[in-house]
Scaffold this motif. Structure first.
Motif, PDB file in Angstrom:
ATOM      1  N   GLU A   1       0.832  -1.203   0.000  1.00 14.63           N
ATOM      2  CA  GLU A   1       0.000   0.000   0.000  1.00 14.63           C
ATOM      3  C   GLU A   1       0.865   1.250   0.000  1.00 14.63           C
ATOM      4  OE1 GLU A   1      -3.740   1.915   2.552  1.00 14.63           O
ATOM      5  OE2 GLU A   1      -2.334   0.531   3.510  1.00 14.63           O
ATOM      6  N   TYR A   2       1.889   1.240   0.814  1.00 13.36           N
ATOM      7  CA  TYR A   2       2.815   2.378   0.852  1.00 13.36           C
ATOM      8  C   TYR A   2       3.496   2.559  -0.500  1.00 13.36           C
ATOM      9  CZ  TYR A   2       6.980   5.090   2.032  1.00 13.36           C
ATOM     10  OH  TYR A   2       7.969   6.038   2.051  1.00 13.36           O
ATOM     11  N   GLN A   3       3.886   1.471  -1.129  1.00 20.30           N
ATOM     12  CA  GLN A   3       4.565   1.546  -2.410  1.00 20.30           C
ATOM     13  C   GLN A   3       3.636   2.067  -3.504  1.00 20.30           C
ATOM     14  OE1 GLN A   3       6.314  -2.176  -3.540  1.00 20.30           O
ATOM     15  NE2 GLN A   3       7.335  -1.351  -5.365  1.00 20.30           N
ATOM     16  N   VAL A   4       2.391   1.614  -3.517  1.00 21.91           N
ATOM     17  CA  VAL A   4       1.433   2.054  -4.534  1.00 21.91           C
ATOM     18  C   VAL A   4       1.144   3.547  -4.390  1.00 21.91           C
ATOM     19  CG1 VAL A   4      -0.966   1.848  -5.291  1.00 21.91           C
ATOM     20  CG2 VAL A   4       0.390  -0.207  -4.868  1.00 21.91           C
ATOM     21  N   LEU A   5       0.894   3.989  -3.176  1.00 20.89           N
ATOM     22  CA  LEU A   5       0.583   5.403  -2.956  1.00 20.89           C
ATOM     23  C   LEU A   5       1.776   6.294  -3.299  1.00 20.89           C
ATOM     24  CD1 LEU A   5      -1.412   5.169   0.394  1.00 20.89           C
ATOM     25  CD2 LEU A   5      -2.320   5.549  -1.892  1.00 20.89           C
ATOM     26  N   GLU A   6       2.953   5.798  -3.067  1.00 19.13           N
ATOM     27  CA  GLU A   6       4.142   6.575  -3.399  1.00 19.13           C
ATOM     28  C   GLU A   6       4.306   6.680  -4.914  1.00 19.13           C
ATOM     29  OE1 GLU A   6       8.809   6.789  -1.990  1.00 19.13           O
ATOM     30  OE2 GLU A   6       7.797   4.849  -2.078  1.00 19.13           O
ATOM     31  N   ILE A   7       4.072   5.600  -5.631  1.00 16.27           N
ATOM     32  CA  ILE A   7       4.198   5.625  -7.093  1.00 16.27           C
ATOM     33  C   ILE A   7       3.145   6.532  -7.718  1.00 16.27           C
ATOM     34  CG2 ILE A   7       3.924   4.205  -9.177  1.00 16.27           C
ATOM     35  CD1 ILE A   7       5.256   1.928  -7.658  1.00 16.27           C
ATOM     36  N   LEU A   8       1.925   6.487  -7.181  1.00 18.68           N
ATOM     37  CA  LEU A   8       0.831   7.299  -7.720  1.00 18.68           C
ATOM     38  C   LEU A   8       0.821   8.721  -7.174  1.00 18.68           C
ATOM     39  CD1 LEU A   8      -2.087   4.691  -7.604  1.00 18.68           C
ATOM     40  CD2 LEU A   8      -0.547   5.221  -9.497  1.00 18.68           C
ATOM     41  N   SER A   9       1.734   9.022  -6.254  1.00 18.89           N
ATOM     42  CA  SER A   9       1.811  10.348  -5.633  1.00 18.89           C
ATOM     43  C   SER A   9       0.480  10.753  -5.004  1.00 18.89           C
ATOM     44  CB  SER A   9       2.243  11.400  -6.661  1.00 18.89           C
ATOM     45  OG  SER A   9       3.504  11.077  -7.196  1.00 18.89           O
ATOM     46  N   PHE A  10      -0.253   9.743  -4.501  1.00 18.43           N
ATOM     47  CA  PHE A  10      -1.532   9.948  -3.812  1.00 18.43           C
ATOM     48  C   PHE A  10      -2.593  10.591  -4.719  1.00 18.43           C
ATOM     49  CE2 PHE A  10       1.386   9.382  -0.347  1.00 18.43           C
ATOM     50  CZ  PHE A  10       0.656   8.722   0.622  1.00 18.43           C
ATOM     51  N   ASN A  11      -2.420  10.490  -6.021  1.00 19.56           N
ATOM     52  CA  ASN A  11      -3.423  11.007  -6.961  1.00 19.56           C
ATOM     53  C   ASN A  11      -4.439   9.901  -7.241  1.00 19.56           C
ATOM     54  OD1 ASN A  11      -2.278  13.637  -7.396  1.00 19.56           O
ATOM     55  ND2 ASN A  11      -0.662  12.630  -8.572  1.00 19.56           N
ATOM     56  N   LEU A  12      -5.480   9.844  -6.433  1.00 20.64           N
ATOM     57  CA  LEU A  12      -6.476   8.779  -6.518  1.00 20.64           C
ATOM     58  C   LEU A  12      -7.784   9.234  -7.137  1.00 20.64           C
ATOM     59  CD1 LEU A  12      -5.957   7.229  -2.959  1.00 20.64           C
ATOM     60  CD2 LEU A  12      -4.787   6.638  -5.088  1.00 20.64           C
ATOM     61  N   SER A  13      -8.006  10.533  -7.200  1.00 25.78           N
ATOM     62  CA  SER A  13      -9.264  11.049  -7.743  1.00 25.78           C
ATOM     63  C   SER A  13      -9.147  11.147  -9.258  1.00 25.78           C
ATOM     64  CB  SER A  13      -9.583  12.410  -7.133  1.00 25.78           C
ATOM     65  OG  SER A  13     -10.823  12.882  -7.591  1.00 25.78           O
ATOM     66  N   VAL A  14      -9.296  10.019  -9.915  1.00 24.09           N
ATOM     67  CA  VAL A  14      -9.148   9.953 -11.370  1.00 24.09           C
ATOM     68  C   VAL A  14     -10.479   9.525 -11.979  1.00 24.09           C
ATOM     69  CG1 VAL A  14      -6.691   9.453 -11.296  1.00 24.09           C
ATOM     70  CG2 VAL A  14      -8.306   7.577 -11.176  1.00 24.09           C
ATOM     71  N   PRO A  15     -10.795  10.021 -13.179  1.00 24.39           N
ATOM     72  CA  PRO A  15     -12.056   9.632 -13.825  1.00 24.39           C
ATOM     73  C   PRO A  15     -11.995   8.202 -14.333  1.00 24.39           C
ATOM     74  CG  PRO A  15     -10.785  11.070 -15.258  1.00 24.39           C
ATOM     75  CD  PRO A  15     -10.055  11.032 -13.952  1.00 24.39           C
ATOM     76  N   THR A  16     -13.048   7.462 -14.094  1.00 28.93           N
ATOM     77  CA  THR A  16     -13.183   6.095 -14.581  1.00 28.93           C
ATOM     78  C   THR A  16     -14.371   6.023 -15.540  1.00 28.93           C
ATOM     79  OG1 THR A  16     -14.610   5.469 -12.728  1.00 28.93           O
ATOM     80  CG2 THR A  16     -12.239   5.185 -12.426  1.00 28.93           C
ATOM     81  N   VAL A  17     -14.548   4.865 -16.144  1.00 23.80           N
ATOM     82  CA  VAL A  17     -15.677   4.672 -17.056  1.00 23.80           C
ATOM     83  C   VAL A  17     -16.993   4.892 -16.331  1.00 23.80           C
ATOM     84  CG1 VAL A  17     -16.840   2.994 -18.534  1.00 23.80           C
ATOM     85  CG2 VAL A  17     -14.347   3.083 -18.493  1.00 23.80           C
ATOM     86  N   LYS A  18     -17.068   4.492 -15.080  1.00 17.70           N
ATOM     87  CA  LYS A  18     -18.308   4.609 -14.311  1.00 17.70           C
ATOM     88  C   LYS A  18     -18.733   6.060 -14.135  1.00 17.70           C
ATOM     89  CE  LYS A  18     -21.662   3.015 -11.747  1.00 17.70           C
ATOM     90  NZ  LYS A  18     -22.744   2.192 -12.318  1.00 17.70           N
ATOM     91  N   LYS A  19     -17.786   6.951 -13.938  1.00 12.24           N
ATOM     92  CA  LYS A  19     -18.137   8.358 -13.729  1.00 12.24           C
ATOM     93  C   LYS A  19     -18.815   8.942 -14.958  1.00 12.24           C
ATOM     94  CE  LYS A  19     -14.453   9.309 -10.387  1.00 12.24           C
ATOM     95  NZ  LYS A  19     -15.363   9.507  -9.250  1.00 12.24           N
ATOM     96  N   PHE A  20     -18.311   8.619 -16.149  1.00  7.08           N
ATOM     97  CA  PHE A  20     -18.941   9.117 -17.374  1.00  7.08           C
ATOM     98  C   PHE A  20     -20.222   8.352 -17.693  1.00  7.08           C
ATOM     99  CE2 PHE A  20     -14.425  10.178 -17.938  1.00  7.08           C
ATOM    100  CZ  PHE A  20     -14.524  11.524 -18.204  1.00  7.08           C
ATOM    101  N   LEU A  21     -20.231   7.066 -17.383  1.00  7.69           N
ATOM    102  CA  LEU A  21     -21.388   6.242 -17.726  1.00  7.69           C
ATOM    103  C   LEU A  21     -22.647   6.724 -17.018  1.00  7.69           C
ATOM    104  CD1 LEU A  21     -22.236   3.717 -19.324  1.00  7.69           C
ATOM    105  CD2 LEU A  21     -21.769   2.372 -17.276  1.00  7.69           C
TER     106      LEU A  21
END
Length: 459
Positions: free
Chosen positions: A316-336
Motif C-alpha cells: 500500500e505504501y509503495q502504490v501510494l508513493e508511485i501514484l503520488s496519492f493522486n487517486l481522484s481519477v475519472p473512470t468509465v463509471k463516472k462518465f457512464l
C-alpha cells in the motif's frame, strides 16, 4: 487623675495625625488604592455610617494589611458607576449623513444577473431570489431618505419580476445545428447533491483529467516482463468476485482496475506479487469509495493467507508513493452515469433494463487489456450506444442530446462499438465472473441479451 490625663493626651495625638491626612488630588486607580490600603493611609472615598462600638471593645483606628474589603468594594463601585456613564443606550441615536449613506449603500444591492443559457432548478431559483430580494434597512431620517428607501424597494421588486419572466421563458430545449431538440438533463433535478448547476463544469474537468492520468496502453511490452495480458484478465475477473463477496460498489471495482493499470504502467512486478497488487489496490479504492471499507485482514483472508498483513501494508505504501496519492481519477463509471442519464431523457419513464445493460457492457471492458487504448469517456459512450442498439434496432441509437453531452459523434464510436460488440457476442469466453453476475434476476438477466443483427454502419 494622672491616668485620665495621660489617656487624653494620647487621644489628642491620634486626632492630630488624622487631621494631617490630606485628600488625594489625583484619580484613585486600583493599584494605588491597594497600595494605600496596605500601608494604612487610604482615605475614605465615601462617608461611612458610624457604628457604635460594643461595650468593653475599643474601636480600631487602622485596618490590617490583609483586610482589603474596603478597597475591593468602594473602589469597584466607583469604577462601575463610570462604566454606566460611558456605555449608554444607542438605540435612539440620531442618524447623521454618514450613517444614512452607509445604510443606503447596504440596501442598494444589485440584483443577480440571470444567464439565459443556464439551467435553473428549484433550488438555484430559490437561492437567486434570496440574493435579489434583500430587505432594505430601515432608515430613521428625513422624508427624502425614506423616499429613497422606497425607491430601492421598488427597484428590487422590479428586478424579481424581470428575473421570473426570464426564467419562465427558459426552455429545456437547446438549439442545435441540425434543428433537432437537445434536451436539458439537468433542469429537472431538485436534489442539491446532483450539483445540476455545476455538472457541465465538473464533466468538462473530468474530460481534461482523463487525459492527464490515463494509464499506458502498451505497458505489457515496455514495462512488464513477467506477467501477461491473460494474467491481468484473470486478476480482474477474480476481483469482480471479491467485490460481490464483500458487496462493494461498482465504483470501487472501476477504481481498483484503474489503479492496477496505472501502477503496472510505472513499476515492474513479478507474477507472484500480482495478486498482492490487486488486493492492495482494492483496499485503497475501498477506503476512497466505501463508507465501511473491509479491513486489511479481510483481504489477507480472501487470498487464503497467501500474503500477510505486513506485506499488504508495505505494498500500500509503495502504490501510494508511485501514484503520488493522486487517486481522484475519472473512470468509465463516472462518465457512464451521466451518459445513461442523457440517454434516459428520451424515455418517458426510467428504463432500468437499459441501465443494467449499459453497465454490463462497460464492465466487460475491464478484463480486456486492448480497451486501455480507449479513453474512459469513449468506452462509456460506446456502452450506451450498444445498449440502445441491443434493445431497439428500429431507431438510431444516437441522437443530438447524446452527441451534445458526450461530445462524441456516432462516427467517433465506430472502432470502440465494434470491439465491444465482439466481446458481447463471444460464445466461449474464458472469464465468466461478470457474465454470471449480470445473469442474475436482480440485474434483469441482461447478460443473456444480444442484438439480432450487427450494428449498422456508423457514419
Amino acid at each position: 487623675m494622672n491616668h485620665s490625663m495621660a489617656r487624653q493626651a494620647d487621644m489628642n495625638k491620634e486626632n492630630v495625625h488624622s487631621a494631617n491626612i490630606q485628600k488625594p488630588t489625583e484619580r484613585i486607580t486600583r493599584a494605588r488604592a491597594k497600595a494605600l490600603g496596605i500601608s494604612g493611609n487610604l482615605p475614605p472615598l465615601h462617608p461611612l455610617a458610624k457604628q457604635e462600638p460594643k461595650q468593653g471593645q475599643q474601636p480600631k483606628s487602622k485596618r490590617g494589611p490583609s483586610d482589603n474589603k474596603f478597597s475591593s468594594i468602594d473602589v469597584g463601585s466607583s469604577f462601575q458607576s463610570k462604566r454606566r456613564a460611558v456605555f449608554k443606550d444607542v438605540s435612539n441615536m440620531p442618524f447623521d449623513d454618514l450613517n444614512i449613506k452607509v445604510i443606503n449603500d447596504m440596501a442598494n444591492l444589485e440584483p443577480a444577473v440571470c444567464v439565459t443559457n443556464m439551467a435553473f432548478d428549484d433550488l438555484s431559483m430559490k437561492v437567486i431570489y434570496d440574493m435579489v430580494k434583500v430587505e432594505p434597512a430601515v432608515c430613521v431620517g428625513s422624508q427624502g431618505q425614506k423616499g429613497k428607501v422606497k425607491e430601492i424597494e421598488d427597484m428590487n421588486k422590479q428586478s424579481i419580476k424581470e428575473l421570473r419572466e426570464i426564467t419562465s421563458q427558459l426552455s429545456i430545449k437547446v438549439d442545435s445545428s441540425n434543428d433537432e431538440e437537445i434536451l436539458d438533463i439537468d433542469s429537472k433535478h431538485k436534489d442539491p447533491q446532483m450539483c445540476s448547476l455545476y455538472a457541465v463544469e465538473l464533466y468538462n474537468n473530468l474530460r481534461v483529467t482523463e487525459l492527464k492520468w490515463r494509464s499506458s496502453s502498451d505497458y505489457m511490452q515496455t514495462v512488464q516482463q513477467d506477467i501477461t495480458q491473460e494474467m491481468r484478465g484473470i486478476l480482474v475477473d477474480w476481483l469482480v468476485e471479491v467485490c460481490e463477496e464483500y458487496r462493494l460498489a461498482s465504483e470501487t471495482l472501476y477504481l481498483t482496475v484503474t489503479l492496477i493499470d496505472r501502477c503496472l504502467s510505472k513499476m515492474y512486478i513479478e507474477k507472484q506479487r500480482l495478486q498482492l497488487l490487486g488486493i492492495t489496490c482494492m483496499l485503497i479504492a475501498s477506503k476512497y469509495e466505501e463508507i465501511c471499507a473491509p479491513r486489511v485482514e479481510d483481504f489477507c483472508f480472501i487470498t487464503d493467507g497467501t500474503y500477510t498483513r505486513r506485506e499488504v501494508l508495505d505494498m500500500e505504501y509503495q502504490v501510494l508513493e508511485i501514484l503520488s496519492f493522486n487517486l481522484s481519477v475519472p473512470t468509465v463509471k463516472k462518465f457512464l452515469r451521466r451518459f445513461i442519464l442523457a440517454a434516459q431523457s428520451s424515455y418517458k419513464v426510467s428504463f432500468v433494463e437499459f441501465e443494467y445493460l449499459a453497465n454490463y457492457l462497460a464492465e466487460l471492458t475491464l478484463t480486456e487489456y486492448e480497451f486501455l487504448k480507449f479513453l474512459p469517456s469513449l468506452v462509456a459512450a460506446s456502452a450506451v450506444f450498444l445498449a440502445k442498439w441491443t434493445l431497439d434496432q428500429i431507431e438510431h441509437p444516437w441522437n443530438p442530446t447524446l452527441e451534445h453531452y458526450t461530445n462524441y459523434k456516432a462516427s467517433d464510436l465506430k472502432a470502440t462499438v465494434f470491439a465491444l460488440q465482439g466481446i458481447q457476442l463471444n460464445n466461449s469466453p474464458r472469464l465468466l465472473a461478470i457474465r454470471q453476475k449480470y445473469r442474475q434476476k436482480q440485474y434483469k438477466s441482461v447478460a443473456t441479451l444480444t442484438s439480432p443483427k450487427p450494428v449498422m454502419p456508423l457514419t
